[in-house]
Design an enzyme around this catalytic site. Sequence first.
Site, PDB file in Angstrom:
ATOM      1  N   HIS A 250      -1.286   0.081  -3.603  1.00  0.00           N
ATOM      2  CA  HIS A 250      -1.021   0.243  -5.034  1.00  0.00           C
ATOM      3  C   HIS A 250      -1.222  -1.110  -5.700  1.00  0.00           C
ATOM      4  O   HIS A 250      -1.593  -2.098  -5.032  1.00  0.00           O
ATOM      5  CB  HIS A 250       0.389   0.792  -5.263  1.00  0.00           C
ATOM      6  CG  HIS A 250       1.466   0.027  -4.549  1.00  0.00           C
ATOM      7  ND1 HIS A 250       1.777  -1.281  -4.848  1.00  0.00           N
ATOM      8  CD2 HIS A 250       2.284   0.382  -3.535  1.00  0.00           C
ATOM      9  CE1 HIS A 250       2.758  -1.697  -4.069  1.00  0.00           C
ATOM     10  NE2 HIS A 250       3.079  -0.704  -3.246  1.00  0.00           N
TER      11      HIS A 250
ATOM     12  N   HIS B  67       0.160  -4.298  -4.053  1.00  0.00           N
ATOM     13  CA  HIS B  67      -0.670  -4.872  -2.987  1.00  0.00           C
ATOM     14  C   HIS B  67      -1.860  -5.620  -3.597  1.00  0.00           C
ATOM     15  O   HIS B  67      -2.243  -6.688  -3.111  1.00  0.00           O
ATOM     16  CB  HIS B  67      -1.225  -3.768  -2.080  1.00  0.00           C
ATOM     17  CG  HIS B  67      -0.192  -2.985  -1.328  1.00  0.00           C
ATOM     18  ND1 HIS B  67       0.077  -1.660  -1.589  1.00  0.00           N
ATOM     19  CD2 HIS B  67       0.626  -3.338  -0.309  1.00  0.00           C
ATOM     20  CE1 HIS B  67       1.005  -1.233  -0.764  1.00  0.00           C
ATOM     21  NE2 HIS B  67       1.378  -2.225   0.021  1.00  0.00           N
TER      22      HIS B  67
HETATM   23  P1  AMP Z   1       3.696  -2.721   2.754  1.00  0.00           P
HETATM   24  O1  AMP Z   1       2.352  -2.057   2.787  1.00  0.00           O
HETATM   25  O2  AMP Z   1       4.750  -1.945   2.058  1.00  0.00           O
HETATM   26  O3  AMP Z   1       4.114  -3.256   4.099  1.00  0.00           O
HETATM   27  O4  AMP Z   1       3.495  -4.005   1.833  1.00  0.00           O
HETATM   28  C1  AMP Z   1       2.518  -4.965   2.140  1.00  0.00           C
HETATM   29  C2  AMP Z   1       2.821  -6.208   1.377  1.00  0.00           C
HETATM   30  O5  AMP Z   1       2.799  -5.931  -0.016  1.00  0.00           O
HETATM   31  C3  AMP Z   1       4.218  -6.758   1.704  1.00  0.00           C
HETATM   32  O6  AMP Z   1       4.151  -8.161   1.792  1.00  0.00           O
HETATM   33  C4  AMP Z   1       5.018  -6.304   0.515  1.00  0.00           C
HETATM   34  O7  AMP Z   1       6.133  -7.130   0.241  1.00  0.00           O
HETATM   35  C5  AMP Z   1       3.991  -6.399  -0.595  1.00  0.00           C
HETATM   36  N1  AMP Z   1       4.382  -5.558  -1.734  1.00  0.00           N
HETATM   37  C6  AMP Z   1       4.763  -4.268  -1.706  1.00  0.00           C
HETATM   38  N2  AMP Z   1       5.094  -3.845  -2.946  1.00  0.00           N
HETATM   39  C7  AMP Z   1       4.924  -4.911  -3.768  1.00  0.00           C
HETATM   40  C8  AMP Z   1       5.112  -5.122  -5.175  1.00  0.00           C
HETATM   41  N3  AMP Z   1       5.560  -4.154  -5.981  1.00  0.00           N
HETATM   42  N4  AMP Z   1       4.831  -6.342  -5.678  1.00  0.00           N
HETATM   43  C9  AMP Z   1       4.387  -7.341  -4.864  1.00  0.00           C
HETATM   44  N5  AMP Z   1       4.196  -7.199  -3.541  1.00  0.00           N
HETATM   45  C10 AMP Z   1       4.458  -6.004  -2.995  1.00  0.00           C
END
Ligand code: AMP
Length: 286
Positions: A40, A43
């Site tokens: 999203h 990311h």
């Molecule tokens: P995930 O796919 O949920 O493991 O997230 C991958 C990376 O994206 C991780 O470092 C998360 O902290 C970061 N992330 C997820 N959501 C957000 C957001 N809303 N804003 C900034 N970074 C995010």
Amino acid sequence: MSSFPSVPVFDAVAPLQAQVAAWRAGQERLVLVPTMGALHAGHLALMARARTIGTRVVASIFVNPTQFGPNEDFSRYPRNTEADLALLAQAGVDAAYLPEASAMYPAGFSTRIEVAEVSEGLCGAVRPGHFSGVATVVTKLLNQVQPDVALFGEKDFQQLQVIRRAVRDLDIPVSIEGVPTLREPDGLALSSRNRYLGPQERAQAPRLHAVLARIAEGLVAGKPADPLVAQGRAALEAAGFGPVQYLEVRDADSLAPVPDVSGGPVRVLAAAYLGTTRLIDNVAAG
Ligand code: AMP
């Protein structure tokens, strides 16, 4: 040539390392952005940041089984590889790394990294083994890709601190950078799990950030944490959240509990269910 951009995809570590070696020989600065896919705009903010600090960006997509508990959403975690690859291509990422679980955890795999203190409490208390799974898989990804910089979102603040600590303790030669949380206009932090929310839950969800922001304001005004947290918990429950797994004020670096902001910057962190969806969020104060 197609008018649609595409991104080179690596599903095994050896060819990725050959590509990385070629970049290194050209003095490129490599940034790794680990993800679990279902990408999203949050990311994509990490990808955009990566582009500004490096000359080559690798994004990994791996839904890591070892960081999910037995009753968590591993099997229903959203997976949409085609859409993810299109987004990575649009974001100008140079390589997508999508390892197979069987290659990450071959038969006989027996090592786990445990990060004490920062892993304790908060998500660590309600998701036993989660941060050990995260620390282990991130260490593997860092060793495999050997980036100069790896980016993680502040959205998962405890995860960011766990990774910083593991990298420091194990002398992993990489710089870890946190990226501020991207939010919807109403304050809801973007998350792959937001798609689980029904319309009514989606309308209630921004209260989580509103409550955290209010506690942060009170702390900055010099108020003690305990009564602010008690009011915040009541406000979340009144707004339809339940159970509220935690709502806490912690030191921003060590994540030790703190009574107020007199000792330096703090973080206000929460995890709460809306229906069957577990939301987490956090804000800075002090
Ligand atoms: P995930 O796919 O949920 O493991 O997230 C991958 C990376 O994206 C991780 O470092 C998360 O902290 C970061 N992330 C997820 N959501 C957000 C957001 N809303 N804003 C900034 N970074 C995010």
